[in-house]
Scaffold this motif. Structure first.
Motif, short mmCIF file in Angstrom:
data_model
loop_
_atom_site.label_atom_id
_atom_site.label_comp_id
_atom_site.label_asym_id
_atom_site.label_seq_id
_atom_site.Cartn_x
_atom_site.Cartn_y
_atom_site.Cartn_z
N ILE A 1 -41.42 -10.12 20.97
CA ILE A 1 -41.96 -10.19 19.73
C ILE A 1 -41.98 -8.66 19.05
O ILE A 1 -41.74 -8.44 17.95
N ASP A 2 -42.61 -7.69 20.18
CA ASP A 2 -42.61 -6.45 19.56
C ASP A 2 -41.16 -5.62 19.25
O ASP A 2 -41.23 -5.13 18.30
N TRP A 3 -40.33 -6.35 19.95
CA TRP A 3 -38.85 -6.14 19.77
C TRP A 3 -38.47 -6.32 18.43
O TRP A 3 -37.75 -5.42 17.60
N ILE A 4 -38.82 -7.48 17.91
CA ILE A 4 -38.33 -7.92 16.70
C ILE A 4 -39.18 -7.06 15.58
O ILE A 4 -38.48 -6.87 14.50
N ALA A 5 -40.52 -6.96 15.72
CA ALA A 5 -41.05 -6.41 14.44
C ALA A 5 -40.66 -4.81 14.64
O ALA A 5 -40.52 -4.32 13.58
N ASP A 6 -40.34 -4.25 15.62
CA ASP A 6 -39.70 -2.83 15.59
C ASP A 6 -38.49 -3.00 14.92
O ASP A 6 -37.89 -2.11 14.05
N TYR A 7 -37.54 -4.11 15.11
CA TYR A 7 -36.28 -4.19 14.51
C TYR A 7 -36.53 -4.17 12.94
O TYR A 7 -35.85 -3.53 12.16
N TYR A 8 -37.49 -4.91 12.40
CA TYR A 8 -37.59 -4.93 11.22
C TYR A 8 -38.24 -3.86 10.40
O TYR A 8 -37.61 -3.40 9.27
N GLU A 9 -38.77 -3.09 11.26
CA GLU A 9 -39.43 -1.40 10.77
C GLU A 9 -38.39 -0.66 10.81
O GLU A 9 -38.48 0.42 9.86
N ASN A 10 -37.35 -0.82 11.53
CA ASN A 10 -36.03 0.17 11.59
C ASN A 10 -34.96 -0.27 11.11
O ASN A 10 -33.84 0.44 11.29
N VAL A 11 -34.94 -1.58 10.39
CA VAL A 11 -33.45 -2.15 10.15
C VAL A 11 -32.74 -1.24 9.22
O VAL A 11 -31.51 -1.38 9.17
N GLU A 12 -33.40 -0.44 8.34
CA GLU A 12 -32.58 0.44 7.42
C GLU A 12 -31.82 1.38 8.25
O GLU A 12 -30.96 2.36 7.76
N LYS A 13 -32.21 1.80 9.37
CA LYS A 13 -31.68 2.70 10.17
C LYS A 13 -30.32 2.35 10.84
O LYS A 13 -29.48 3.41 11.07
N TYR A 14 -29.94 1.08 10.79
CA TYR A 14 -28.40 0.76 11.28
C TYR A 14 -27.64 0.68 10.16
O TYR A 14 -27.95 0.22 8.81
#
Lengths: 469, 469
Positions: free
Chosen positions: B14-27
């Motif tokens: 769950i944390d990994w997914i939240a992190d993903y959305y917080e950082n998605v623009e970096k990919y």
């Protein structure tokens, strides 16, 4: 919903799921609600304003749970299993989180390439013929269900035999397909959908073990050819749904080869047993098959939906299903160096389903999967022995794997009453079938957490209820 | 894996997914890997022993993420969106956790009844005709994709026109179907799969806005009837895939009715806009449709797969797809008081997909959904204005909703080079199509988190790159 709220709500739901599995045996396995009870508990109109998650989760508890039939209860013995496991749930969660749509390679290369790799792993794990691997002429693809895979196989077979002309002109030849009287209903449905027509589907008679009689198949094919029909498709079952009967695949495959028919093997449930070398004799002749289907979402601890469809010649499949509109053209597709799985099946869009399969295989390892499959087969053997030792019940047919078909000696009405009475207690859930015109009860043992104590309790319950009726 | 381990690992994900959305623009939005790069990073052989979850999650980071094309990035403007939202991910997680298989009512009454209720809600939310609601003669069902729904509609239409004879005898009449030159490729694919044949699919010409010309449809039908064909199916697009062209649904529907053809409306992406009253003029004539499809998994914040298929007459659908083997017989089915959704589509097994849709509708509420749809349309209008104000670019066609078709004035090669150069930066991802033989660039604005700043940056990037080439 902010990422912070998601963290909070998501963790509550993780706990809710863990609690559910810890308490799953407290629920009645078969939902006890009446038709319309759930829907009438839900508001007739949609909400205009947004609602909070805790309200939704309360409704899950109060309104939805009474209407759940608990497929993940260790006391679930109905139909075939559709078992799952924690690693599978987590793999599926990662897939939902990433939210990629892998219709073609370019729309997420990892979704395509992980699927290819994991299905090659599975082919190796199950000692499938080399031709089903991506390095050879074939390969695998994940579909939703064995029904859809059957339709895929039938359409590809139809195109091969008509030299891809029925895709262009429609079905014009007098095509005819062959299954046994015990083959799954999805094959009949697929024959209809593909425009072949039920009248052109031959139901071949079965032997005492409910397996297709190959000599009858051969006779029927000759009769059809003499009448001007074009035989094009034969399905052999690696475990029928009613009784888990095993068709003689080698003999059927030899006939298919001789007659230039597409040979499809339906191992939807029992395919998983091929993970264990000692059960592979059941698929003797598999190298003669053009396609093979099995469902990790039945007996391989992978949550629904996850159906594996292998073909020996992927070009036939791709030639049948390929469509390339301008808006999907891209360099990778044009290079020919990639698989675009959209060309391997009915639909276009694709969920990233290989993730959960990857998690399951890696979590259990080959040995872990074998351990659980063997345990289920052993439990079935024990149940079989109890039935054989009983004065009141009889075994209907020797179970090859994990499905026990049995009945009380008092006849059809008694068996139906016995089953319904037990299912209404909610303590276990099992189902019936009809074989040789007789009602037969089915114990399908394959839920992830089913242990000997569960099966023993089920047998005690069945015996005691029979005595009290 | 124990429930305790699941709690721990699940919360990390769950944390990994939240992190993903917080950082998605970096990919990079479009994955930059080469064909074969991902698969060659994965072990060739499956593990014999089980592995730990943290090893799997490390592999997700290191091996899988480089191969992800980020559909959930606010800078994703390719194809059509396949957007999602946190509530949808959570609803899907509950579904994975429960692991029920709702093929028939009895196998989980809540899965059937919640689906019925939620699709009735949606029909109300979109002001669909009464006949599409379950209380009337029709109803809705969730399928995987609009492709499969198109196949479902075509087969039901085929059966209706042949009085259910082609299910029995195969396709024998000279059936003919109608789409426009702009209709989605899945219709051609479905016509082939259903045994009708591509030669019996007429591609009707379109007007300057790429919408079907109804008079040409009428002319072609008369020509076909005179030649002994049986017109049976017409598809109208509520938004084509190339350019979001809106077919004149009322006129097409009137022709369909006059000619006794099944009228299917494909609103896969744009259907969602019907949540807003101001866009409903686009579906004027919808009451003439026999079936209507739209994908909440495209533009309604619901993760893939979730396709809604409505019919006006459910009996025709059920009569076409119903199969009832002994092992699925049960009291509820026999009573006729319930829906068994397996009879509404191709496959048998069913995932509990209405949960995520229910979560989405309840989280956003009708007003919340309208807010986000309107925002996407406004962003498209802004982008359109920027294109119109530019000297170098031209608008190709006026966008009715959230897809802007435009091009640089320097011609096809320049536009393809421009698009590829920009996509290779990974900053945004958008795609092309061909209209009137010309390359056209598509800005498809519909990701959940796309804001004005994202669209402005995209436009700046497009302009600046064009200048630098």
């Amino acid at each position: 919903m902010s990422p912070e709220q998601f963290r909070e709500e998501g963790k509550k739901i993780i706990d809710w799921i863990a609690d559910y599995y810890e308490n799953v045996e407290k629920y009645p396995v078969l939902s006890q609600v009446k038709p319309g009870e759930i829907i009438s508990s839900l508001p007739e109109n949609p909400p205009q304003k947004g609602e909070a998650m805790d309200k939704m989760m309360r409704d899950i508890e109060e309104k939805i749970m009474p209407g759940i039939t608990h497929w993940q209860s260790p006391n679930f013995y109905a139909y075939f299993p559709s078992n799952t496991s924690f690693p599978s749930i987590l793999g599926d969660l990662v897939s939902s989180g990433l939210g990629v749509q892998g219709m073609i390679w370019a729309t997420s290369p990892a979704a395509t390439e992980l699927e290819t790799r994991v299905l090659d792993w599975l082919a190796e794990m199950m000692a499938m013929p080399e031709k089903f691997k991506s390095k050879s002429t074939g390969g695998g693809v994940i579909q939703d269900t064995a029904s859809t895979s059957a339709l895929t196989a039938i359409i590809a077979a139809r195109e091969r035999v008509t030299k891809f002309e029925s895709n262009e002109k429609g079905v014009q030849q007098k095509l005819v397909a062959y299954i046994s009287t015990q083959t799954h209903s999805s094959l009949e449905k697929a024959i209809k959908m593909a425009g072949i027509g039920k009248e052109n589907l031959r139901l071949i008679d079965v032997d005492k073990k409910f397996a297709m009689k190959p000599e009858e198949l051969d006779t029927q094919i000759q009769k059809d050819k003499n009448a001007g029909f074009v035989p094009f498709f034969i399905c052999g079952a690696l475990g029928t749904t009613s009784s888990n009967a095993m068709d003689p695949l080698r003999k059927i495959g030899e006939i298919a080869q001789k007659e230039n028919c597409w040979f499809h093997i339906d191992g939807a449930m029992s395919g998983t047993a091929m993970l264990c070398p000692e059960f592979r004799y059941l698929m003797d002749g598999v190298e003669l098959a053009d396609s093979f289907v099995f469902n990790p979402h039945k007996w391989m601890f992978t949550n629904f939906d996850c159906d594996v469809f292998w073909v020996g010649n992927r070009n036939e499949l791709i030639h049948t299903f390929s469509i390339l509109p301008e808006y999907l053209k891209n360099k990778a597709t044009e290079s020919g160096a990639v698989f675009d799985y959209r060309d391997w099946h009915v639909q276009l869009g694709r969920r990233f389903r290989s993730l959960k399969l990857w998690f399951v295989i890696r979590h259990y390892g080959v040995e872990g999967l074998q351990f659980h499959i063997r345990k289920h087969v052993e439990l079935s053997q024990k149940f079989t022995k109890w039935v054989n030792d009983s004065d009141d019940f009889e075994l209907f047919v020797e179970p090859p794997l994990n499905l026990v078909c049995f009945r009380h000696k008092k006849g059809d009405d008694f068996n139906m009453k016995l089953m319904n009475t037990i299912n209404e207690t909610g303590k276990i859930f099992f189902t019936h079938t009809k074989l040789n015109g007789q009602i037969v009860l089915r114990m399908s043992i394959g839920q992830t957490n089913t242990e000997e104590a569960h099966v023993k309790n089920a047998w005690d319950l069945i015996q005691n209820t029979a005595k009290s009726l």
